[in-house]
Design an enzyme around this catalytic site. Structure first.
Site, PDB file in Angstrom:
ATOM      1  N   ASP A   1      -7.011 -23.541 -30.217  1.00 15.29           N
ATOM      2  CA  ASP A   1      -7.952 -23.729 -29.097  1.00 15.29           C
ATOM      3  C   ASP A   1      -7.386 -23.158 -27.800  1.00 15.29           C
ATOM      4  OD1 ASP A   1     -10.330 -24.600 -27.983  1.00 15.29           O
ATOM      5  OD2 ASP A   1      -9.543 -26.588 -27.496  1.00 15.29           O
TER       6      ASP A   1
ATOM      7  N   ASN B   1     -19.515 -24.299 -33.134  1.00 18.98           N
ATOM      8  CA  ASN B   1     -19.268 -23.081 -32.340  1.00 18.98           C
ATOM      9  C   ASN B   1     -20.409 -22.069 -32.492  1.00 18.98           C
ATOM     10  OD1 ASN B   1     -15.685 -23.056 -33.024  1.00 18.98           O
ATOM     11  ND2 ASN B   1     -16.763 -23.950 -31.276  1.00 18.98           N
TER      12      ASN B   1
HETATM   13  C1  IPE Z   1     -12.484 -26.558 -32.129  1.00 15.39           C
HETATM   14  O1  IPE Z   1     -12.456 -26.128 -30.828  1.00 15.39           O
HETATM   15  C2  IPE Z   1     -12.840 -25.447 -33.059  1.00 15.39           C
HETATM   16  C3  IPE Z   1     -11.848 -24.375 -33.177  1.00 15.39           C
HETATM   17  C4  IPE Z   1     -10.704 -24.300 -32.573  1.00 15.39           C
HETATM   18  C5  IPE Z   1     -12.203 -23.322 -34.068  1.00 15.39           C
HETATM   19  P1  IPE Z   1     -13.666 -26.337 -29.805  1.00 15.39           P
HETATM   20  O2  IPE Z   1     -13.245 -25.699 -28.549  1.00 15.39           O
HETATM   21  O3  IPE Z   1     -14.929 -25.858 -30.418  1.00 15.39           O
HETATM   22  O4  IPE Z   1     -13.748 -27.916 -29.690  1.00 15.39           O
HETATM   23  P2  IPE Z   1     -14.348 -28.841 -28.563  1.00 15.39           P
HETATM   24  O5  IPE Z   1     -15.760 -28.379 -28.320  1.00 15.39           O
HETATM   25  O6  IPE Z   1     -13.487 -28.665 -27.351  1.00 15.39           O
HETATM   26  O7  IPE Z   1     -14.242 -30.231 -29.105  1.00 15.39           O
HETATM   27  C1  IPE Z   2     -10.858 -21.612 -29.677  1.00 10.34           C
HETATM   28  O1  IPE Z   2     -10.922 -21.284 -28.353  1.00 10.34           O
HETATM   29  C2  IPE Z   2     -11.575 -20.644 -30.570  1.00 10.34           C
HETATM   30  C3  IPE Z   2     -12.900 -21.112 -30.969  1.00 10.34           C
HETATM   31  C4  IPE Z   2     -13.352 -22.315 -30.820  1.00 10.34           C
HETATM   32  C5  IPE Z   2     -13.763 -20.150 -31.597  1.00 10.34           C
HETATM   33  P1  IPE Z   2     -12.159 -21.662 -27.431  1.00 10.34           P
HETATM   34  O2  IPE Z   2     -13.098 -20.495 -27.484  1.00 10.34           O
HETATM   35  O3  IPE Z   2     -12.737 -22.973 -27.752  1.00 10.34           O
HETATM   36  O4  IPE Z   2     -11.421 -21.684 -26.041  1.00 10.34           O
HETATM   37  P2  IPE Z   2     -11.674 -22.704 -24.852  1.00 10.34           P
HETATM   38  O5  IPE Z   2     -11.471 -24.091 -25.398  1.00 10.34           O
HETATM   39  O6  IPE Z   2     -13.067 -22.478 -24.382  1.00 10.34           O
HETATM   40  O7  IPE Z   2     -10.634 -22.324 -23.866  1.00 10.34           O
HETATM   41 MG    MG Z   3     -12.213 -24.858 -27.126  1.00  8.99          MG
END
Ligand code: IPE
Ligand code: IPE
Ligand code: MG
Length: 232
Positions: free
Chosen positions: A12, A60
């Site tokens: 993340d 996502n």
């Molecule tokens: C979890 O991260 C999913 C992945 C890292 C693939 P998110 O960024 O989607 O999670 P939330 O929305 O902060 O809980």
């Molecule tokens: C994790 O990074 C990857 C996915 C969830 C696809 P994020 O895209 O959630 O990154 P932040 O949390 O917005 O920084």
């Molecule tokens: Mg995230």
């Protein structure tokens, strides 16, 4: 030193990494993919048998189409840019997640990598794509519909999960500072050790994995038993 057999990582922080630099989120995912390669290499050189990387959740998919399409295209590079390395390093790739939700071209490409690497055994790399732990349980229930007599103990439920031969993760790591699982491996995480780090995923390198492993080595895993106290 106790080392985990299975490490699972919630990668993340890609979006924040890019936003902080005034860049589009998709560039954060490109950098995140490079970080994933660094971590796979370190885990492989440390002889970790199982590594799971959470690349995309079902929730996502609600993000902008451009961002989501960018991630699906990046995943195709596992075949085009990384297959040779998987073969050389004897790594097996498995998809974890709902294949019905993965676009055809990405699925076709990844299933080819699964087939080509199926006999590799030094390390198993699970990539969680269109994954959600509740969805995996729901799909398992449907698969088990006509086999309910085979489910006598809770662990029997796992036979109907996506990759039943993969053991539960010993250590679940999350980068990017949030302290939650966001649907990741809900059933399998029953006794996993959890480790949360502020560092955003694109900034991760092998040393961060070493740090997490040092942290893990100090944990006492009890699985419900009484603590091992004193010198007796
Ligand atoms: C979890 O991260 C999913 C992945 C890292 C693939 P998110 O960024 O989607 O999670 P939330 O929305 O902060 O809980
Ligand atoms: C994790 O990074 C990857 C996915 C969830 C696809 P994020 O895209 O959630 O990154 P932040 O949390 O917005 O920084
Ligand atoms: Mg995230």
């Amino acid at each position: 030193m106790q080392t985990p057999k299975h490490i699972a990582i919630i990668m993340d922080g890609n979006g924040r990494w890019a936003s902080k630099r005034g860049l589009p989120r998709s560039l954060g995912h490109i950098e995140g993919e490079k970080a994933a390669e660094r971590i796979i290499e370190r885990a492989h050189s440390l002889n970790i048998p199982y590594l799971t990387l959470y690349a995309l959740s079902i929730d996502n998919l609600k993000r902008d189409k451009e961002e989501v399409d960018g991630i699906f295209n990046l995943l195709i590079s596992i075949e085009t840019a990384y297959l040779e390395k998987l073969q050389k390093n004897n790594i097996r790739l498995l998809i974890l997640g709902n294949r019905d939700l993965i676009p055809r071209n990405t699925l076709f490409s990844l299933e080819r990598v699964e087939r080509e690497t199926r006999l590799n055994r030094q390390m198993t790399l699970q990539i969680a794509i269109c994954y959600d732990g509740q969805d995996e349980i729901l799909r398992a229930l449907k698969k088990a519909e006509n086999h309910l007599d085979e489910i006598q103990r809770p662990s029997d439920i796992a036979k109907f999960f996506d990759n039943p031969d993969v053991p539960a993760p010993d250590l679940i790591i999350r980068s990017g500072g949030e302290k939650r699982l966001s649907g990741f491996m809900l059933f399998h995480s029953c006794y996993s050790e959890l480790a949360f780090y502020d560092k955003l995923w694109p900034d991760w390198n092998g040393e961060m994995l070493d740090l997490a492993l040092d942290d893990y080595s100090t944990r006492e895993r009890k699985f419900g038993k009484a603590a091992n106290v004193g010198n007796n």
